[in-house]
Design an enzyme around this catalytic site. Structure first.
Site, PDB file in Angstrom:
ATOM      1  N   ASP A 274      55.109  74.516  37.786  1.00  0.00           N
ATOM      2  CA  ASP A 274      54.585  76.258  36.790  1.00  0.00           C
ATOM      3  C   ASP A 274      54.289  76.798  38.169  1.00  0.00           C
ATOM      4  O   ASP A 274      53.235  76.689  39.341  1.00  0.00           O
ATOM      5  CB  ASP A 274      53.363  75.854  36.729  1.00  0.00           C
TER       6      ASP A 274
ATOM      7  N   ASN B  88      51.033  59.101  46.214  1.00  0.00           N
ATOM      8  CA  ASN B  88      50.955  59.153  44.823  1.00  0.00           C
ATOM      9  C   ASN B  88      50.753  60.293  44.506  1.00  0.00           C
ATOM     10  O   ASN B  88      50.601  61.235  45.769  1.00  0.00           O
ATOM     11  CB  ASN B  88      49.513  58.584  44.491  1.00  0.00           C
TER      12      ASN B  88
ATOM     13  N   HIS C 249      54.290  73.318  28.816  1.00  0.00           N
ATOM     14  CA  HIS C 249      54.227  74.032  30.076  1.00  0.00           C
ATOM     15  C   HIS C 249      52.167  74.209  30.693  1.00  0.00           C
ATOM     16  O   HIS C 249      51.947  73.823  29.671  1.00  0.00           O
ATOM     17  CB  HIS C 249      54.374  75.675  29.597  1.00  0.00           C
TER      18      HIS C 249
ATOM     19  N   ASP D 113      52.342  55.202  43.119  1.00  0.00           N
ATOM     20  CA  ASP D 113      52.765  53.912  43.779  1.00  0.00           C
ATOM     21  C   ASP D 113      52.233  51.991  43.444  1.00  0.00           C
ATOM     22  O   ASP D 113      51.633  52.183  42.106  1.00  0.00           O
ATOM     23  CB  ASP D 113      52.040  53.905  45.094  1.00  0.00           C
TER      24      ASP D 113
ATOM     25  N   TYR E 134      41.731  60.904  41.982  1.00  0.00           N
ATOM     26  CA  TYR E 134      41.900  60.293  41.072  1.00  0.00           C
ATOM     27  C   TYR E 134      41.522  60.498  39.119  1.00  0.00           C
ATOM     28  O   TYR E 134      42.953  60.083  38.316  1.00  0.00           O
ATOM     29  CB  TYR E 134      41.290  58.914  41.300  1.00  0.00           C
TER      30      TYR E 134
ATOM     31  N   TYR F  15      49.518  55.175  49.376  1.00  0.00           N
ATOM     32  CA  TYR F  15      49.351  56.626  48.811  1.00  0.00           C
ATOM     33  C   TYR F  15      50.643  57.172  48.474  1.00  0.00           C
ATOM     34  O   TYR F  15      50.774  58.884  48.241  1.00  0.00           O
ATOM     35  CB  TYR F  15      48.502  57.669  50.149  1.00  0.00           C
TER      36      TYR F  15
END
Length: 145
Positions: free
Chosen positions: A64, A133, A22, A30, A113, A131
């Site tokens: 979560d 990601n 958790h 990508d 990042y 993009y």
């Protein structure tokens, strides 16, 4: 092969998902992302796209819902208000799989990042769109689920 498990989830990825606890995070990145240089643990999924893999992961992993943010995507460099088309696809999968539990935010590259690189596991996809990601925070399975 296993019943009920999306076949796109490799044994290595299933192991990582099961080992996560958790609050741990997973990055789906990508094909242009320097995963092998950036990630602590990297699982390759070069034949998959980011959206396809997101859907498969959320078939077995909850987000979560104890935190203010449980999914992040990167802002487009130089145009933070711009949404790449893949962002709408991410949102559609998140909404379908997690609904009200989704708390998605966009972060500037300087924040995104490092968060992606610090994930418990990074999944390097063959996604060709820029993009492509996303970072997800793992939730809990409640006794009644």
């Amino acid at each position: 092969m296993l019943k009920g498990i999306p076949p796109i989830l490799s044994p290595d990825l299933l192991h990582a998902l099961r080992a996560m606890g958790h609050g741990d995070t997973i990055s789906i990145v990508d094909g242009n992302y320097p995963a092998d240089n950036a990630g602590r643990r990297v699982v390759r999924a070069d034949a998959a796209g980011s959206v396809e893999l997101l859907d498969a992961i959320l078939a077995v992993m909850p987000l979560d819902d104890f935190v203010a943010v449980n999914a992040i995507i990167p802002e487009v460099k130089g145009d933070p208000a711009h949404d790449e088309p893949i962002f709408a696809e991410f949102r559609a999968v998140l909404d379908r799989r997690e609904g009200a539990r989704v708390r998605l935010v966009k972060l500037p590259p300087a924040e995104f990042y490092p968060a992606a690189n610090a994930a418990y596991v990074m999944v390097a996809t063959g996604e060709r769109r820029l993009y492509g990601n996303i970072v997800l925070k793992k939730g809990v399975i409640r006794p009644d689920e």
